[in-house]
Design an enzyme around this catalytic site. Sequence first.
Site, PDB file in Angstrom:
ATOM      1  N   GLU A  66      39.257  51.228  51.345  1.00  0.00           N
ATOM      2  CA  GLU A  66      38.985  51.220  49.913  1.00  0.00           C
ATOM      3  C   GLU A  66      37.524  51.602  49.788  1.00  0.00           C
ATOM      4  O   GLU A  66      36.647  50.857  50.212  1.00  0.00           O
ATOM      5  CB  GLU A  66      39.217  49.859  49.268  1.00  0.00           C
ATOM      6  CG  GLU A  66      39.069  49.971  47.759  1.00  0.00           C
ATOM      7  CD  GLU A  66      38.495  48.754  47.085  1.00  0.00           C
ATOM      8  OE1 GLU A  66      37.877  47.924  47.762  1.00  0.00           O
ATOM      9  OE2 GLU A  66      38.683  48.621  45.875  1.00  0.00           O
ATOM     10  N   ASP A 102      39.432  46.383  52.364  1.00  0.00           N
ATOM     11  CA  ASP A 102      38.741  46.074  51.116  1.00  0.00           C
ATOM     12  C   ASP A 102      37.252  46.419  51.212  1.00  0.00           C
ATOM     13  O   ASP A 102      36.580  45.974  52.133  1.00  0.00           O
ATOM     14  CB  ASP A 102      38.894  44.564  50.864  1.00  0.00           C
ATOM     15  CG  ASP A 102      38.435  44.175  49.501  1.00  0.00           C
ATOM     16  OD1 ASP A 102      39.037  44.637  48.526  1.00  0.00           O
ATOM     17  OD2 ASP A 102      37.473  43.406  49.403  1.00  0.00           O
TER      18      ASP A 102
HETATM   19  O1  ISL Z   1      35.943  46.020  39.127  1.00  0.00           O
HETATM   20  C1  ISL Z   1      35.562  46.590  40.091  1.00  0.00           C
HETATM   21  C2  ISL Z   1      34.107  46.870  40.352  1.00  0.00           C
HETATM   22  O2  ISL Z   1      33.377  46.570  39.187  1.00  0.00           O
HETATM   23  C3  ISL Z   1      36.577  47.024  41.061  1.00  0.00           C
HETATM   24  O3  ISL Z   1      36.489  48.385  41.190  1.00  0.00           O
HETATM   25  C4  ISL Z   1      36.461  46.300  42.388  1.00  0.00           C
HETATM   26  O4  ISL Z   1      35.532  45.286  42.375  1.00  0.00           O
HETATM   27  C5  ISL Z   1      36.053  47.218  43.519  1.00  0.00           C
HETATM   28  O5  ISL Z   1      36.881  48.345  43.507  1.00  0.00           O
HETATM   29  C6  ISL Z   1      36.281  46.437  44.828  1.00  0.00           C
HETATM   30  O6  ISL Z   1      37.609  45.946  44.806  1.00  0.00           O
HETATM   31  C7  ISL Z   1      38.036  45.159  45.915  1.00  0.00           C
HETATM   32  O7  ISL Z   1      37.103  44.146  46.264  1.00  0.00           O
HETATM   33  C8  ISL Z   1      36.891  43.079  45.344  1.00  0.00           C
HETATM   34  C9  ISL Z   1      38.178  42.518  44.707  1.00  0.00           C
HETATM   35  O8  ISL Z   1      37.841  41.753  43.568  1.00  0.00           O
HETATM   36  C10 ISL Z   1      39.113  43.647  44.294  1.00  0.00           C
HETATM   37  O9  ISL Z   1      40.331  43.107  43.782  1.00  0.00           O
HETATM   38  C11 ISL Z   1      39.361  44.507  45.512  1.00  0.00           C
HETATM   39  O10 ISL Z   1      40.313  45.546  45.220  1.00  0.00           O
HETATM   40  C12 ISL Z   1      36.210  41.980  46.144  1.00  0.00           C
HETATM   41  O11 ISL Z   1      37.021  41.675  47.263  1.00  0.00           O
END
Ligand code: ISL
Length: 555
Positions: free
Chosen positions: A253, A199
């Site tokens: 990610e 993440d």
């Molecule tokens: O809405 C977003 C940014 O404004 C999303 O793209 C997301 O916050 C970003 O991609 C990071 O996502 C990941 O980390 C976040 C979590 O809320 C998301 O579900 C996860 O995929 C924090 O852990």
Amino acid sequence: MIRKWWKEQVVYQIYPRSFYDSNNDGIGDIKGIILKLDYLKLLGIDIIWISPHFDSPNEDNGYDIRNYKKVMEEFGTMEDFDLLLNEIHIRKMKLIIDLVVNHSSDEHNWFIESKSSKDNKYRDYYIWKAGDKNSPPNNWTSFFGGSAWEKDPISNDYYLHYFSKKQPDLNWENNKVREEVYDVMKFWLDKGIDGFRMDVIPFISKDQDFNNLSKKELLNPEKVYSSGPRLHEFLKEMNSKVLSKYDILSIGEAFGISEDTMIQLSDEREEELDLVFLFDIIRIGRENWIQNKWNLAQLKKLFNTQSSVDEFHWPTVFLNNHDNPRSVSKYGNDKDFRIKSAKLLAMLTLTQRGTPILYQGEEIGMTNYNFSELNQFDDLEVLGNLSKAISSGISKKEYILHLNKTSRDHSRTTMQWSSGKKGGFSNGNNNWFLSNPNHDRINVENDLNNEDSIFHFYRKLLQIRKQSKDLIYGHYFDLDPNHQNIFIYQRVGLKTTYLIILNMSDSLINYNFNNLTEYSLEFSNLNTKPRISSNQIELLAWDALMFKKIKYYDK
Ligand code: ISL
Ligand code: CA
């Protein structure tokens, strides 16, 4: 090209909370996933990625971890997890889990200790800075609204949180934190899991000057947050201490990273990570909560860029996840051509170059939800950004209209298994979240019983893909990058060339293409034979066709 199992296989992301509820408490759980493994095997999935299953107060639905070595109570027990892993392996599938180590929950014991006093041994597990009475240490912002700094009344210091204030960022400068993370990773790897999706992993390195962001940088802070000075150093250490010791898949990610960072981060010679999720395609035309216009030529350019990486890199291909709206609603036509356009998007995802990642429900063409009230949303990002939206001059009503194009909650409505109550997700009465009323016609049961369904289209195409190394590893050529309705590309392997033609529009198009007769039709979403002349093919709205020609036959 070095062949790897994770270059040839297909990933399916499960958001456990919304997948299947086995004990009727209205929340999806691990036993529910186990009950659906045969369904995923039938579909032809190889790797299952589950969103965080760890103990969490669920401020951000599990992306705020309170105990990295404990299973979230609502999801079940550690025995359930061990059974899930075993049942997945029995079926010759693999399991990767979600590693969220840029931040923890503020209810994690480390943070409770860290916050308790300035000289607590856990103090430097997080990022504390003195501000002055009313203003935080700098102007960094949180993705969930407001400042990225929260003041602690006890010490008067501020702590950093790129996301919610209940998700304090861990301090990766502290090697004790890094050792704790590696210990957590080994705990799960020694159980036999097959890898991690990491993440927002590019965010872990923070520029220790903590300078203010410029006005321009504030529009997309993720670009600055993902370019910290020690990112590659940390990932190389993680690789040498943990990842390199197992035959696993690591996917970063990579929200916000630059091309250069992506190139280094996922270059197999660099020994950092194997794959990255890039966000240009899935967020095309989007500015925060506003979905602006985009065109097919722009989309094709993004696919071309990621497909033209060299042999030391490998792309990922996905049009859905738990943070984005449903692909058939964004890229297809979920009103007049839902089934056909969903099949077209399946062909796009499964014939592009790179490892495909499917998201629960995409295989039956689940659509966005029609939100009408703010209180229908679950996602903290929605309310977190409300004041920012209003102060940007849009009304609450308009904000909801934008969210109907962009909200993460579209992909968190519960999985539609049948036409029954709540779509067969649960037999309980108080589901944690909404079920799309169109589950009466869009559901797994209907698709399984209809040979011509979206599900069986994915299943058959997955089989074709699995049997063809040329389709997986073949070179990628976009044959008409500027056409605004037709997406036509080749995949050129050693023995076989595939030609994919997609009409991504509502219009009938007579498309000129010479020597089409050299090809044979391999697969399509048509119910009739395509109308082809020597130099032209008639393409109806959302036609998706895959041709092939054998360059030479094995002796
Ligand atoms: O809405 C977003 C940014 O404004 C999303 O793209 C997301 O916050 C970003 O991609 C990071 O996502 C990941 O980390 C976040 C979590 O809320 C998301 O579900 C996860 O995929 C924090 O852990
Ligand atoms: Ca449950």
